[in-house]
Design an enzyme around this catalytic site. Sequence first.
Site, PDB file in Angstrom:
ATOM      1  N   ALA A  10     -36.502  17.095  -7.272  1.00 17.48           N
ATOM      2  CA  ALA A  10     -37.897  16.779  -7.615  1.00 17.48           C
ATOM      3  C   ALA A  10     -38.800  16.675  -6.390  1.00 17.48           C
ATOM      4  CB  ALA A  10     -37.948  15.474  -8.414  1.00 17.48           C
ATOM      5  N   ARG A  34     -32.915  14.703  -1.749  1.00 19.86           N
ATOM      6  CA  ARG A  34     -32.431  14.023  -0.537  1.00 19.86           C
ATOM      7  C   ARG A  34     -33.576  13.381   0.236  1.00 19.86           C
ATOM      8  NH1 ARG A  34     -29.597  19.230   1.698  1.00 19.86           N
ATOM      9  NH2 ARG A  34     -31.539  19.935   0.728  1.00 19.86           N
ATOM     10  N   TYR A 151     -25.335  34.040  -3.761  1.00 16.58           N
ATOM     11  CA  TYR A 151     -26.373  33.328  -4.533  1.00 16.58           C
ATOM     12  C   TYR A 151     -26.310  33.796  -5.993  1.00 16.58           C
ATOM     13  CZ  TYR A 151     -30.807  31.624  -6.319  1.00 16.58           C
ATOM     14  OH  TYR A 151     -31.768  30.997  -7.095  1.00 16.58           O
ATOM     15  N   VAL A 184     -40.636  32.958  -7.956  1.00 21.13           N
ATOM     16  CA  VAL A 184     -41.541  31.795  -8.024  1.00 21.13           C
ATOM     17  C   VAL A 184     -41.835  31.393  -6.583  1.00 21.13           C
ATOM     18  CG1 VAL A 184     -41.921  29.502  -9.013  1.00 21.13           C
ATOM     19  CG2 VAL A 184     -40.130  30.985  -9.980  1.00 21.13           C
TER      20      VAL A 184
HETATM   21  P1  NDP Z   1     -37.406  24.455  -3.468  1.00 21.55           P
HETATM   22  O1  NDP Z   1     -36.719  24.776  -2.188  1.00 21.55           O
HETATM   23  O2  NDP Z   1     -38.875  24.290  -3.453  1.00 21.55           O
HETATM   24  O3  NDP Z   1     -36.734  23.160  -4.120  1.00 21.55           O
HETATM   25  C1  NDP Z   1     -35.361  22.942  -4.099  1.00 21.55           C
HETATM   26  C2  NDP Z   1     -35.077  21.512  -4.530  1.00 21.55           C
HETATM   27  O4  NDP Z   1     -33.657  21.323  -4.574  1.00 21.55           O
HETATM   28  C3  NDP Z   1     -35.643  20.488  -3.569  1.00 21.55           C
HETATM   29  O5  NDP Z   1     -36.237  19.429  -4.274  1.00 21.55           O
HETATM   30  C4  NDP Z   1     -34.412  19.987  -2.808  1.00 21.55           C
HETATM   31  O6  NDP Z   1     -34.560  18.619  -2.493  1.00 21.55           O
HETATM   32  C5  NDP Z   1     -33.323  20.140  -3.867  1.00 21.55           C
HETATM   33  N1  NDP Z   1     -32.010  20.269  -3.231  1.00 21.55           N
HETATM   34  C6  NDP Z   1     -31.566  21.298  -2.453  1.00 21.55           C
HETATM   35  N2  NDP Z   1     -30.353  21.030  -1.967  1.00 21.55           N
HETATM   36  C7  NDP Z   1     -30.009  19.797  -2.442  1.00 21.55           C
HETATM   37  C8  NDP Z   1     -28.889  18.956  -2.277  1.00 21.55           C
HETATM   38  N3  NDP Z   1     -27.842  19.322  -1.521  1.00 21.55           N
HETATM   39  N4  NDP Z   1     -28.874  17.746  -2.898  1.00 21.55           N
HETATM   40  C9  NDP Z   1     -29.920  17.366  -3.662  1.00 21.55           C
HETATM   41  N5  NDP Z   1     -31.002  18.112  -3.859  1.00 21.55           N
HETATM   42  C10 NDP Z   1     -31.066  19.311  -3.256  1.00 21.55           C
HETATM   43  O7  NDP Z   1     -37.007  25.636  -4.473  1.00 21.55           O
HETATM   44  P2  NDP Z   1     -37.352  25.898  -6.021  1.00 21.55           P
HETATM   45  O8  NDP Z   1     -38.209  24.859  -6.578  1.00 21.55           O
HETATM   46  O9  NDP Z   1     -37.786  27.295  -6.119  1.00 21.55           O
HETATM   47  O10 NDP Z   1     -35.877  25.825  -6.620  1.00 21.55           O
HETATM   48  C11 NDP Z   1     -35.518  25.009  -7.715  1.00 21.55           C
HETATM   49  C12 NDP Z   1     -34.464  25.738  -8.552  1.00 21.55           C
HETATM   50  O11 NDP Z   1     -35.019  26.945  -9.065  1.00 21.55           O
HETATM   51  C13 NDP Z   1     -33.230  26.150  -7.762  1.00 21.55           C
HETATM   52  O12 NDP Z   1     -32.080  25.916  -8.569  1.00 21.55           O
HETATM   53  C14 NDP Z   1     -33.437  27.648  -7.549  1.00 21.55           C
HETATM   54  O13 NDP Z   1     -32.225  28.331  -7.393  1.00 21.55           O
HETATM   55  C15 NDP Z   1     -34.127  28.014  -8.856  1.00 21.55           C
HETATM   56  N6  NDP Z   1     -34.879  29.255  -8.847  1.00 21.55           N
HETATM   57  C16 NDP Z   1     -35.904  29.468  -7.958  1.00 21.55           C
HETATM   58  C17 NDP Z   1     -36.601  30.648  -7.986  1.00 21.55           C
HETATM   59  C18 NDP Z   1     -37.685  30.983  -7.018  1.00 21.55           C
HETATM   60  O14 NDP Z   1     -38.033  32.178  -6.906  1.00 21.55           O
HETATM   61  N7  NDP Z   1     -38.247  30.015  -6.312  1.00 21.55           N
HETATM   62  C19 NDP Z   1     -36.308  31.676  -9.008  1.00 21.55           C
HETATM   63  C20 NDP Z   1     -35.199  31.363  -9.854  1.00 21.55           C
HETATM   64  C21 NDP Z   1     -34.534  30.183  -9.793  1.00 21.55           C
HETATM   65  P3  NDP Z   1     -34.143  17.955  -1.069  1.00 21.55           P
HETATM   66  O15 NDP Z   1     -34.230  19.024  -0.034  1.00 21.55           O
HETATM   67  O16 NDP Z   1     -35.135  16.846  -0.889  1.00 21.55           O
HETATM   68  O17 NDP Z   1     -32.763  17.463  -1.304  1.00 21.55           O
HETATM   69  C1  8X3 Z   2     -34.528  33.112  -7.160  1.00 24.91           C
HETATM   70  C2  8X3 Z   2     -35.031  34.429  -7.576  1.00 24.91           C
HETATM   71  O1  8X3 Z   2     -34.793  36.925  -7.153  1.00 24.91           O
HETATM   72  O2  8X3 Z   2     -35.252  35.483  -5.249  1.00 24.91           O
HETATM   73  O3  8X3 Z   2     -33.448  32.717  -7.928  1.00 24.91           O
HETATM   74  O4  8X3 Z   2     -33.091  35.501  -6.266  1.00 24.91           O
HETATM   75  S1  8X3 Z   2     -34.507  35.642  -6.504  1.00 24.91           S
END
Ligand code: NDP
Ligand code: 8X3
Length: 250
Positions: A10, A34, A151, A184
């Site tokens: 979050a 974290r 990934y 995204v």
């Molecule tokens: P961000 O990097 O903006 O957010 C990632 C979040 O995951 C952060 O809040 C981070 O919090 C948390 N996180 C990462 N590693 C850990 C850990 N070891 N323990 C606890 N929390 C963790 O990326 P997105 O918002 O884009 O990603 C969110 C989800 O969406 C992911 O699962 C990603 O794979 C998925 N996704 C994203 C896409 C994109 O294009 N952006 C497309 C498809 C899926 P903190 O670092 O504070 O721990």
């Molecule tokens: C994130 C979307 O296409 O960058 O899951 O892998 S992509």
Amino acid sequence: MSQIAFITGATSGIGEATARLLADNGYDLVLCGRRQDRLSKLQSQLTSKVRVHTLSFDVRDRAAVHQAVDSLPEDWKEIAVLVNNAGNAHGMAPMQEGSEDDWDAMIDINVKGLLYVTKAILPHMQKRNAGHIVNIGSIAGKEVYPNGNVYCASKHAVDAINQGLRIDLNGTKIRVSAVNPGLVETEFSVVRFKGDEDRAKKVYEGLEPLRSEDIADNILYIITRPAHVNVTDMLVLPTAQAMATMVHRE
Ligand code: NDP
Ligand code: 8X3
């Protein structure tokens, strides 16, 4: 009484936008990540609307996950919605040049972390025979693209876990759903490219990518369907993206 949503990841991107939208819609929130500073800031912004509890832990640390959930006051354990969102890509390279540390991070966070959090929260949902788990997968869980190998494997695992958990919980009133986004614009690519902001920006150049708020909106839609309706699997792409490897750029 308000329903409680537990959101991992979050502190940024999709998780943060989901926290804001669910707060606007009256959900009390357990916000995880974290970075405690970011959790505290978000908490202070949202407490005028709803009750907010923060939990700072690394989803890779199984004991910490269970300890965090156990530490919740009893009434906060009645979680109605779990958004399994924490995750990232680490690196992008052919497997023969890939980093084992990156592979560990992706498998440990995206797959095992999601399992640990689910395992910690599920008993509380089972006790009440109610709840909704929303797993954030990806188009990378539906397709495999060049240099995305591990990934993509981690997100294919999320896809399998999403299906498997729904099978295992069949006959209960607990719903299991997934949202699988395409591109995204969040901190995702900055993390993937280890802080290289220019390279990260290029991923979204020449197209209108999805915004975190778009995915939050999908999540809200899924969790507000009537109790007999389960949207099991949503694939959401920017209009300019036809598949993982086909993006129209102006
Ligand atoms: P961000 O990097 O903006 O957010 C990632 C979040 O995951 C952060 O809040 C981070 O919090 C948390 N996180 C990462 N590693 C850990 C850990 N070891 N323990 C606890 N929390 C963790 O990326 P997105 O918002 O884009 O990603 C969110 C989800 O969406 C992911 O699962 C990603 O794979 C998925 N996704 C994203 C896409 C994109 O294009 N952006 C497309 C498809 C899926 P903190 O670092 O504070 O721990
Ligand atoms: C994130 C979307 O296409 O960058 O899951 O892998 S992509």
